[in-house]
Design an enzyme around this catalytic site. Sequence first.
Site, PDB file in Angstrom:
ATOM      1  N   CYS A   1       0.849  -1.319   0.095  1.00 61.72           N
ATOM      2  CA  CYS A   1       0.088  -0.047  -0.108  1.00 61.72           C
ATOM      3  C   CYS A   1       0.819   1.449   0.011  1.00 61.72           C
ATOM      4  O   CYS A   1       0.860   2.102  -0.870  1.00 61.72           O
ATOM      5  CB  CYS A   1      -0.825   0.082   1.397  1.00 61.72           C
ATOM      6  SG  CYS A   1      -2.080  -1.419   1.142  1.00 61.72           S
TER       7      CYS A   1
ATOM      8  N   HIS B   1      -2.733   6.929   3.817  1.00 58.59           N
ATOM      9  CA  HIS B   1      -1.773   6.041   4.030  1.00 58.59           C
ATOM     10  C   HIS B   1       0.022   6.396   3.432  1.00 58.59           C
ATOM     11  O   HIS B   1       0.614   5.648   3.325  1.00 58.59           O
ATOM     12  CB  HIS B   1      -2.172   4.796   3.818  1.00 58.59           C
ATOM     13  CG  HIS B   1      -1.440   3.451   4.437  1.00 58.59           C
ATOM     14  ND1 HIS B   1      -1.620   2.246   4.336  1.00 58.59           N
ATOM     15  CD2 HIS B   1      -0.621   3.847   5.493  1.00 58.59           C
ATOM     16  CE1 HIS B   1      -0.934   1.595   5.264  1.00 58.59           C
ATOM     17  NE2 HIS B   1      -0.193   2.353   5.938  1.00 58.59           N
TER      18      HIS B   1
END
Length: 529
Positions: free
Chosen positions: A94, A167
């Site tokens: 991610c 993130h």
Amino acid sequence: SVRISPHMASTPPLLLKIALSFLCYLLTSQCLSFSFAVVEAADPRPNVIVILADDVGWGDVGAYGSPSIKTPVLDGMIREGLKFNYLYTAQPICTPARGAMLSGRQPVRVGMYQNIQQVNGSSCQDAPGQSSVLWWNSVGGLQNDTLLLPQMMSRGGYHTALVGKWHVGIGRHYEYLPMQKGFNEFYGTPLWHMTDMGDEKEAPDVPLMEGNKILGRLYKDIDTSELTQMYLARVLSIIDAHKSDPFFIYYAPDGTHEPTYASKAFQNTSARGVYGDAMQEMDWSIGQILNKLKDLNLDKNTLVFWSSDNGPALYTRSIPTMWSKLQAGSAGPLKGGKGTTWEGGIRMPGVAYWPGRIEPNRVSYEPCSLLDIMPTLLELANVSLPNGYVLDGVSMTNILFNSSSKSRHEFLYHWRGDTLYAVTYGHYKAHFWTQGDQMYTIPEMQQHNPPLIFNVMNDVSEQFPLAGPQDDPQYATVLAAVSQAYQREIASMVKAKPQFNICDDAAGMWSPDLPTPPSKVTCCVGGGN
């Protein structure tokens, strides 16, 4: 065809409203009214919506061969747009993948990696070549010397908004959050939705934020299962509010990341458990966005791009976890998944949709990268980078608008952490390093000299490495080319300071509603999500 607008003259209760729209979604694979005449856009600066899914694999979309998940909206966009068959993410996990897309630079060039990690609760050890992410207590993030897509689009007169998962950094003083990185609006979470942290003494529950303000905590104040609906409502309101301005919206739903979730209206609607429900809800939400664009006559001046950050989280099927084994996607025929540099970890489904500008029903077999998003959008927005500023991505406008164009990439480089694992050269792929085929259950890194070379067009599952000219007459040429490219990339790469190494218990998003614990600085635990 049946079409239900998200805004009705007489608005029913929310659940009924969703259910009615979902009924349309199930009954037809074309709930949207498309128009495909090839014309020039009236405004030279198109609106842009980039939709980045979470842990979605090659085998999770109908048009890519999913037998059990219904994605009529994505399938329709692919029929009426450009399908990418060789679209690669920059890293198979991610944070570095998202940081790369937003910066147009390899993660190692912007510090999105880890090279030491905590072992046995205390000692720190070298950790080369590992897939890692920023955790709740990580102190790093994208640094100020890295120019980001939202910053550059803002300079070009765009209204910029992030809705969903960020993130790529929080920081000790929230200095790496989206509002400090070029977005005019942020509605979402600074990390992924993680899980319920219980009494929150060891770690805080992830907050839902608006701008720099915490609205509440997931699992405590916020019904996490309804996040996709909340995100969709915000995207639609942004489009309404800025219909007369050029806008750049980064929509990042994360219901497909374990622990997967879907709203009440979509639960138990797929044959693939909660993961399939989440996929179908995301697909439906994209349809509502396309409907809104058409309602406002913005569809012919808006580029919509959809893909995923990395491959499916196959590890949830093979190790004991708190989650169901049906909470992972599928890589289809591709080998490996999230956390690996096999095709299943880095080769993404993707579609570019722009009625009237992108010719319908096209398929690109040219190697492209999510690194290319930033230079492509800056070219379309007529925004220039400072002289000498280095990007690893290239503009793929030629691929978008010309069916005979070739990729501007001679090579694609597949880093994992701080180590260059593989090189793609046309439809050949050379693995110089491998480490199993899924995260958390993988052996030690294994070096290959000579590299393992596959023709990934003929051998999509990377099962039969080429052994020499007897397997492919181009073998010697390919081996020489990828070996030289591998050495050049390593020699020329300027690695930034790793941002995933240092954690501090006091750096998490505790305040203002939770007491901040004493500072405890250590190297971070390895691994990631």
